[in-house]
Motif scaffolding. Structure first.
Motif, mmCIF file in Angstrom:
data_model
loop_
_atom_site.group_PDB
_atom_site.id
_atom_site.type_symbol
_atom_site.label_atom_id
_atom_site.label_comp_id
_atom_site.label_asym_id
_atom_site.label_seq_id
_atom_site.Cartn_x
_atom_site.Cartn_y
_atom_site.Cartn_z
ATOM 1 N N LEU A 1 -18.094 -3.027 -7.706
ATOM 2 C CA LEU A 1 -17.740 -4.360 -7.232
ATOM 3 C C LEU A 1 -16.392 -4.794 -7.813
ATOM 4 O O LEU A 1 -15.528 -5.309 -7.087
ATOM 5 C CB LEU A 1 -18.822 -5.365 -7.616
ATOM 6 N N GLY A 2 -16.207 -4.594 -9.116
ATOM 7 C CA GLY A 2 -14.935 -4.954 -9.732
ATOM 8 C C GLY A 2 -13.776 -4.186 -9.122
ATOM 9 O O GLY A 2 -12.696 -4.748 -8.874
ATOM 10 N N SER A 3 -13.990 -2.908 -8.853
ATOM 11 C CA SER A 3 -12.960 -2.088 -8.217
ATOM 12 C C SER A 3 -12.631 -2.615 -6.825
ATOM 13 O O SER A 3 -11.462 -2.665 -6.425
ATOM 14 C CB SER A 3 -13.423 -0.635 -8.137
ATOM 15 N N ALA A 4 -13.672 -2.990 -6.084
ATOM 16 C CA ALA A 4 -13.468 -3.521 -4.738
ATOM 17 C C ALA A 4 -12.617 -4.786 -4.771
ATOM 18 O O ALA A 4 -11.680 -4.936 -3.977
ATOM 19 C CB ALA A 4 -14.818 -3.799 -4.074
ATOM 20 N N LEU A 5 -12.935 -5.690 -5.690
ATOM 21 C CA LEU A 5 -12.182 -6.940 -5.785
ATOM 22 C C LEU A 5 -10.742 -6.691 -6.223
ATOM 23 O O LEU A 5 -9.802 -7.304 -5.694
ATOM 24 C CB LEU A 5 -12.873 -7.890 -6.760
ATOM 25 N N LEU A 6 -10.559 -5.784 -7.179
ATOM 26 C CA LEU A 6 -9.209 -5.476 -7.651
ATOM 27 C C LEU A 6 -8.371 -4.840 -6.540
ATOM 28 O O LEU A 6 -7.216 -5.227 -6.318
ATOM 29 C CB LEU A 6 -9.290 -4.532 -8.852
ATOM 30 N N LEU A 7 -8.937 -3.875 -5.835
ATOM 31 C CA LEU A 7 -8.220 -3.215 -4.749
ATOM 32 C C LEU A 7 -7.918 -4.184 -3.616
ATOM 33 O O LEU A 7 -6.832 -4.130 -3.012
ATOM 34 C CB LEU A 7 -9.035 -2.026 -4.238
ATOM 35 N N PHE A 8 -8.859 -5.073 -3.314
ATOM 36 C CA PHE A 8 -8.619 -6.074 -2.273
ATOM 37 C C PHE A 8 -7.457 -6.978 -2.664
ATOM 38 O O PHE A 8 -6.610 -7.329 -1.831
ATOM 39 C CB PHE A 8 -9.883 -6.902 -2.039
ATOM 40 N N THR A 9 -7.400 -7.359 -3.944
ATOM 41 C CA THR A 9 -6.300 -8.184 -4.440
ATOM 42 C C THR A 9 -4.973 -7.454 -4.301
ATOM 43 O O THR A 9 -3.972 -8.027 -3.843
ATOM 44 C CB THR A 9 -6.541 -8.571 -5.909
ATOM 45 N N PHE A 10 -4.940 -6.173 -4.697
ATOM 46 C CA PHE A 10 -3.722 -5.379 -4.568
ATOM 47 C C PHE A 10 -3.270 -5.299 -3.113
ATOM 48 O O PHE A 10 -2.091 -5.510 -2.804
ATOM 49 C CB PHE A 10 -3.958 -3.957 -5.091
ATOM 50 N N ALA A 11 -4.210 -4.960 -2.223
ATOM 51 C CA ALA A 11 -3.861 -4.788 -0.817
ATOM 52 C C ALA A 11 -3.323 -6.083 -0.216
ATOM 53 O O ALA A 11 -2.324 -6.081 0.516
ATOM 54 C CB ALA A 11 -5.081 -4.311 -0.029
ATOM 55 N N THR A 12 -3.963 -7.190 -0.528
ATOM 56 C CA THR A 12 -3.537 -8.479 0.014
ATOM 57 C C THR A 12 -2.163 -8.865 -0.520
ATOM 58 O O THR A 12 -1.308 -9.372 0.226
ATOM 59 C CB THR A 12 -4.568 -9.563 -0.320
ATOM 60 N N ALA A 13 -1.927 -8.598 -1.803
ATOM 61 C CA ALA A 13 -0.611 -8.873 -2.382
ATOM 62 C C ALA A 13 0.462 -8.036 -1.687
ATOM 63 O O ALA A 13 1.574 -8.538 -1.414
ATOM 64 C CB ALA A 13 -0.618 -8.583 -3.877
ATOM 65 N N MET A 14 0.164 -6.784 -1.393
ATOM 66 C CA MET A 14 1.122 -5.926 -0.692
ATOM 67 C C MET A 14 1.445 -6.471 0.689
ATOM 68 O O MET A 14 2.611 -6.530 1.091
ATOM 69 C CB MET A 14 0.570 -4.501 -0.587
ATOM 70 N N VAL A 15 0.418 -6.889 1.424
ATOM 71 C CA VAL A 15 0.622 -7.432 2.768
ATOM 72 C C VAL A 15 1.462 -8.704 2.711
ATOM 73 O O VAL A 15 2.410 -8.882 3.492
ATOM 74 C CB VAL A 15 -0.733 -7.690 3.456
ATOM 75 N N LEU A 16 1.131 -9.595 1.782
ATOM 76 C CA LEU A 16 1.876 -10.851 1.653
ATOM 77 C C LEU A 16 3.326 -10.612 1.244
ATOM 78 O O LEU A 16 4.203 -11.429 1.531
ATOM 79 C CB LEU A 16 1.198 -11.762 0.629
ATOM 80 N N SER A 17 3.578 -9.479 0.601
ATOM 81 C CA SER A 17 4.934 -9.153 0.159
ATOM 82 C C SER A 17 5.682 -8.284 1.170
ATOM 83 O O SER A 17 6.798 -7.822 0.898
ATOM 84 C CB SER A 17 4.884 -8.439 -1.193
ATOM 85 N N GLY A 18 5.057 -8.044 2.322
ATOM 86 C CA GLY A 18 5.719 -7.284 3.378
ATOM 87 C C GLY A 18 5.677 -5.775 3.190
ATOM 88 O O GLY A 18 6.469 -5.055 3.794
ATOM 89 N N LEU A 19 4.762 -5.284 2.361
ATOM 90 C CA LEU A 19 4.627 -3.849 2.129
ATOM 91 C C LEU A 19 3.442 -3.295 2.924
ATOM 92 O O LEU A 19 2.566 -4.042 3.349
ATOM 93 C CB LEU A 19 4.426 -3.576 0.641
ATOM 94 N N SER A 20 3.410 -1.978 3.082
ATOM 95 C CA SER A 20 2.333 -1.341 3.839
ATOM 96 C C SER A 20 1.224 -0.878 2.899
ATOM 97 O O SER A 20 1.400 0.089 2.150
ATOM 98 C CB SER A 20 2.871 -0.139 4.624
ATOM 99 N N GLU A 21 0.085 -1.543 2.970
ATOM 100 C CA GLU A 21 -1.056 -1.082 2.174
ATOM 101 C C GLU A 21 -1.713 0.126 2.825
ATOM 102 O O GLU A 21 -2.360 0.924 2.143
ATOM 103 C CB GLU A 21 -2.067 -2.214 1.977
ATOM 104 N N MET A 22 -1.513 0.291 4.142
ATOM 105 C CA MET A 22 -2.142 1.395 4.857
ATOM 106 C C MET A 22 -1.645 2.748 4.362
ATOM 107 O O MET A 22 -2.373 3.736 4.403
ATOM 108 C CB MET A 22 -1.859 1.267 6.360
ATOM 109 N N GLN A 23 -0.422 2.802 3.897
ATOM 110 C CA GLN A 23 0.141 4.053 3.401
ATOM 111 C C GLN A 23 -0.604 4.551 2.166
ATOM 112 O O GLN A 23 -0.540 5.737 1.834
ATOM 113 C CB GLN A 23 1.620 3.859 3.083
ATOM 114 N N TYR A 24 -1.315 3.653 1.503
ATOM 115 C CA TYR A 24 -2.090 4.007 0.321
ATOM 116 C C TYR A 24 -3.587 3.780 0.522
ATOM 117 O O TYR A 24 -4.366 3.951 -0.418
ATOM 118 C CB TYR A 24 -1.596 3.203 -0.883
ATOM 119 N N ALA A 25 -3.983 3.383 1.725
ATOM 120 C CA ALA A 25 -5.402 3.192 2.066
ATOM 121 C C ALA A 25 -6.093 2.227 1.104
ATOM 122 O O ALA A 25 -7.242 2.432 0.725
ATOM 123 C CB ALA A 25 -6.135 4.530 2.097
ATOM 124 N N VAL A 26 -5.409 1.154 0.720
ATOM 125 C CA VAL A 26 -5.945 0.276 -0.318
ATOM 126 C C VAL A 26 -7.132 -0.544 0.195
ATOM 127 O O VAL A 26 -8.146 -0.671 -0.492
ATOM 128 C CB VAL A 26 -4.860 -0.656 -0.890
#
Length: 218
Positions: free
Chosen positions: A157-182
């Protein structure tokens, strides 16, 4: 209510979310496969530029197809997530190689701080070093707990929340989270929290020892 009861209740609620987790996982697997195929055909990247989705997507797909039945596919998926965290931490601490070396993303903590600024482009500059430290502690913690299998459901669960935070931050910053499957890794970690992913884990060893003490053989 004691801590053990609170943890047990939290784990019960996680298990109850299993259907939603696996529905989300199946949808995300399809999205990731379509994106990765399109990206490979259009860009023809080097393997190092697309290794995360290429390696992780088959395991996520197997987890989705089997709905987490059995212990080995969930366990292997757990180990991959833990390894991803662990590799990223030792990379930024310089253990894989210096900055610019083949297969090295950062090579030292200063380069990771610069990357943190890119991923959190919306955050004040003064917060970036602290965010880099917090991210490193969180990734290190979940890397160890996922690899060793300590409190697997809560670690997932902690990993899921952390990864979701990372992915969302990447999207908001204009980066591709899909390239890392976050997002895919995040949802897979959520799914792991709802099934038995305890093979090859400290949790399984502790349970076996408790069972042996409760029912000793003569």
């Amino acid at each position: 209510m004691n801590v053990r009861a609170i943890v047990a209740r939290a784990e019960d609620r996680l298990v109850a979310s299993r259907s939603a987790a696996f529905l989300a996982l199946r949808v995300m697997v399809v999205i990731q496969i379509v994106w990765t195929t399109y990206y490979c055909v259009r860009v023809r990247p080097a393997f190092t530029g697309i290794d995360y989705p290429v390696i992780f997507t088959p395991f996520a797909a197997a987890l989705a197809i089997t709905s987490g039945r059995g212990r080995w596919i969930p366990a292997m998926t757990r180990l991959l997530i833990g390894l991803a965290f662990f590799e990223n931490v030792i990379d930024r601490l310089g253990f894989i190689g210096p900055p610019g070396a083949p297969g090295v993303s950062w090579g030292d903590f200063q380069h990771f701080i610069a990357y943190t600024a890119q991923v959190n482009a919306f955050a004040p500059a003064a917060m970036i070093p602290a965010l880099a430290v917090v991210a490193t502690i969180a990734e290190g913690t979940f890397g160890v707990t996922m690899l060793l299998g300590i409190r697997v459901r809560l670690a997932s669960l902690g990993s899921a929340l952390l990864l979701f935070t990372f992915a969302t931050a990447m999207v908001l910053s204009g980066l591709s989270e899909m390239q890392y499957a976050v997002y895919l890794m995040s949802i897979a970690a959520w799914a792991l929290a709802t099934v038995d992913a305890s093979a090859l884990s400290v949790d399984a060893l502790a349970l076996a020892l408790l069972t042996q003490r409760a029912h000793p053989t003569h």
